[in-house]
Design a protein around this motif. Structure first.
Motif, PDB file in Angstrom:
ATOM      1  N   ASP A   1       0.694  -1.296   0.345  1.00 45.30           N
ATOM      2  CA  ASP A   1      -0.062  -0.036   0.020  1.00 45.30           C
ATOM      3  C   ASP A   1       0.844   1.435  -0.186  1.00 45.30           C
ATOM      4  O   ASP A   1       2.000   1.555   0.731  1.00 45.30           O
ATOM      5  CB  ASP A   1      -0.795   0.242   1.729  1.00 45.30           C
ATOM      6  CG  ASP A   1      -2.004  -1.154   1.346  1.00 45.30           C
ATOM      7  OD1 ASP A   1      -2.463  -1.280   0.117  1.00 45.30           O
ATOM      8  OD2 ASP A   1      -2.621  -1.268   2.187  1.00 45.30           O
TER       9      ASP A   1
ATOM     10  N   TRP B   1       0.130   5.955  -0.367  1.00 49.61           N
ATOM     11  CA  TRP B   1      -0.617   6.749  -0.382  1.00 49.61           C
ATOM     12  C   TRP B   1      -0.248   7.631   0.144  1.00 49.61           C
ATOM     13  O   TRP B   1       0.958   7.703   0.918  1.00 49.61           O
ATOM     14  CB  TRP B   1      -1.357   6.178   0.227  1.00 49.61           C
ATOM     15  CG  TRP B   1      -1.359   6.231   2.297  1.00 49.61           C
ATOM     16  CD1 TRP B   1      -1.809   7.183   3.219  1.00 49.61           C
ATOM     17  CD2 TRP B   1      -0.661   4.917   2.808  1.00 49.61           C
ATOM     18  NE1 TRP B   1      -1.243   7.589   4.736  1.00 49.61           N
ATOM     19  CE2 TRP B   1      -0.680   5.415   4.568  1.00 49.61           C
ATOM     20  CE3 TRP B   1      -0.160   4.133   2.816  1.00 49.61           C
ATOM     21  CZ2 TRP B   1      -0.249   4.866   5.219  1.00 49.61           C
ATOM     22  CZ3 TRP B   1      -0.007   3.271   3.912  1.00 49.61           C
ATOM     23  CH2 TRP B   1      -0.059   3.730   4.559  1.00 49.61           C
TER      24      TRP B   1
ATOM     25  N   SER C   1      -7.329  10.596   1.115  1.00 48.11           N
ATOM     26  CA  SER C   1      -5.688  10.835   1.008  1.00 48.11           C
ATOM     27  C   SER C   1      -6.194  11.269  -0.278  1.00 48.11           C
ATOM     28  O   SER C   1      -6.805  10.882  -1.176  1.00 48.11           O
ATOM     29  CB  SER C   1      -5.229   9.199   1.081  1.00 48.11           C
ATOM     30  OG  SER C   1      -4.930   7.926   2.265  1.00 48.11           O
TER      31      SER C   1
ATOM     32  N   THR D   1      -3.818  10.545  -2.832  1.00 49.35           N
ATOM     33  CA  THR D   1      -3.431   9.825  -3.999  1.00 49.35           C
ATOM     34  C   THR D   1      -2.849   8.292  -3.015  1.00 49.35           C
ATOM     35  O   THR D   1      -2.461   8.654  -2.478  1.00 49.35           O
ATOM     36  CB  THR D   1      -2.961   9.631  -4.981  1.00 49.35           C
ATOM     37  OG1 THR D   1      -2.648   8.928  -6.228  1.00 49.35           O
ATOM     38  CG2 THR D   1      -1.399  10.232  -4.856  1.00 49.35           C
ATOM     39  N   THR D   2      -3.867   7.185  -3.693  1.00 51.61           N
ATOM     40  CA  THR D   2      -3.696   5.782  -2.887  1.00 51.61           C
ATOM     41  C   THR D   2      -2.846   4.634  -4.197  1.00 51.61           C
ATOM     42  O   THR D   2      -3.422   4.805  -5.278  1.00 51.61           O
ATOM     43  CB  THR D   2      -5.028   5.500  -2.341  1.00 51.61           C
ATOM     44  OG1 THR D   2      -5.596   5.238  -3.608  1.00 51.61           O
ATOM     45  CG2 THR D   2      -5.427   6.544  -0.813  1.00 51.61           C
TER      46      THR D   2
ATOM     47  N   SER E   1      -2.642   0.743  -4.629  1.00 57.29           N
ATOM     48  CA  SER E   1      -1.847  -0.505  -3.571  1.00 57.29           C
ATOM     49  C   SER E   1      -2.083  -1.952  -4.195  1.00 57.29           C
ATOM     50  O   SER E   1      -2.727  -2.130  -5.638  1.00 57.29           O
ATOM     51  CB  SER E   1      -3.488  -1.221  -3.004  1.00 57.29           C
ATOM     52  OG  SER E   1      -3.386  -2.139  -2.109  1.00 57.29           O
TER      53      SER E   1
END
Length: 202
Positions: free
Chosen positions: A69, A71, A84, A86-87, A89
């Motif tokens: 992950d 972020w 957030s 931007t993320t 995963s």
């Protein structure tokens, strides 16, 4: 003669045990990361004056089982944004070992700014963000880990880098490896983006 052979056998056995121990330790490392200030991503951003980018060399063992992950937390005047910035995963790679570049960048155009994350063979869709830089302030960005390669643990959250804007025309420095210093920076500055990473079994 028999005594010499006995001593040699013991020493050989100890050496093999030590070698085996070192190999097992290396094989069981979860992941490693190091800053990469000379990467093609960094060079491209500089050459084209696109904005900023924080780039890292990243390696994950057992990538077929683990998830990564990545972020960016956003703080304005000390307050954490509920979402957030931007993320990204990704995980359960077909490869047992996954290595490549990961990073965070901000692209600036004349009218807009976009934040994005990327990993080995994967990237997040660029997200439109508030235009940087705000008027009447100065900005700075830096890596939060040192020059040495860092070994990462499972289920631990790591601060990798920071972008920030001051509330005025001056900006002090902080120890980004000290949690209390990071909290003070968040309170002191107008805008703070924290790039974070966590590895886990999903």
């Amino acid at each position: 003669m028999r005594n010499k052979y006995f001593v040699f056998s013991i020493l050989s056995t100890l050496f093999l045990l030590l070698l085996s121990g070192c190999t097992d330790q290396k094989d069981t490392e979860i992941a490693t990361i190091s800053i990469n200030t000379d990467s093609k991503y960094v060079s491209t951003f500089k050459d084209l004056n696109l904005g900023i980018v924080l780039d890292f060399n990243f390696k994950v063992n057992n990538a077929d089982k683990n998830w990564v992950d990545l972020w960016v937390e956003s703080y304005k005047d000390g307050q954490l944004d509920s979402n957030s910035l931007t993320t990204l995963s990704y995980g359960q790679s077909p490869n047992k070992v996954e290595k490549g570049n990961i990073g965070f960048g901000i692209i600036n155009t004349n009218d807009e700014s976009f934040a994005f994350l990327y990993g080995p063979s994967v990237k997040a869709t660029p997200q439109k963000i508030d235009k940087i830089l705000s008027g009447g302030s100065i900005s700075g960005w830096d890596y939060a880990i040192g020059d040495e390669t860092v070994k990462l643990e499972l289920n631990e959250t790591y601060l990798l880098g920071v972008y920030r804007e001051s509330k005025g025309v001056s900006m002090r420095t902080y120890d980004l490896q000290d949690e209390n210093e990071v909290k003070k920076m968040i309170d002191d500055d107008h805008l703070v983006y924290l790039l974070k990473l966590k590895i886990h079994n999903k």
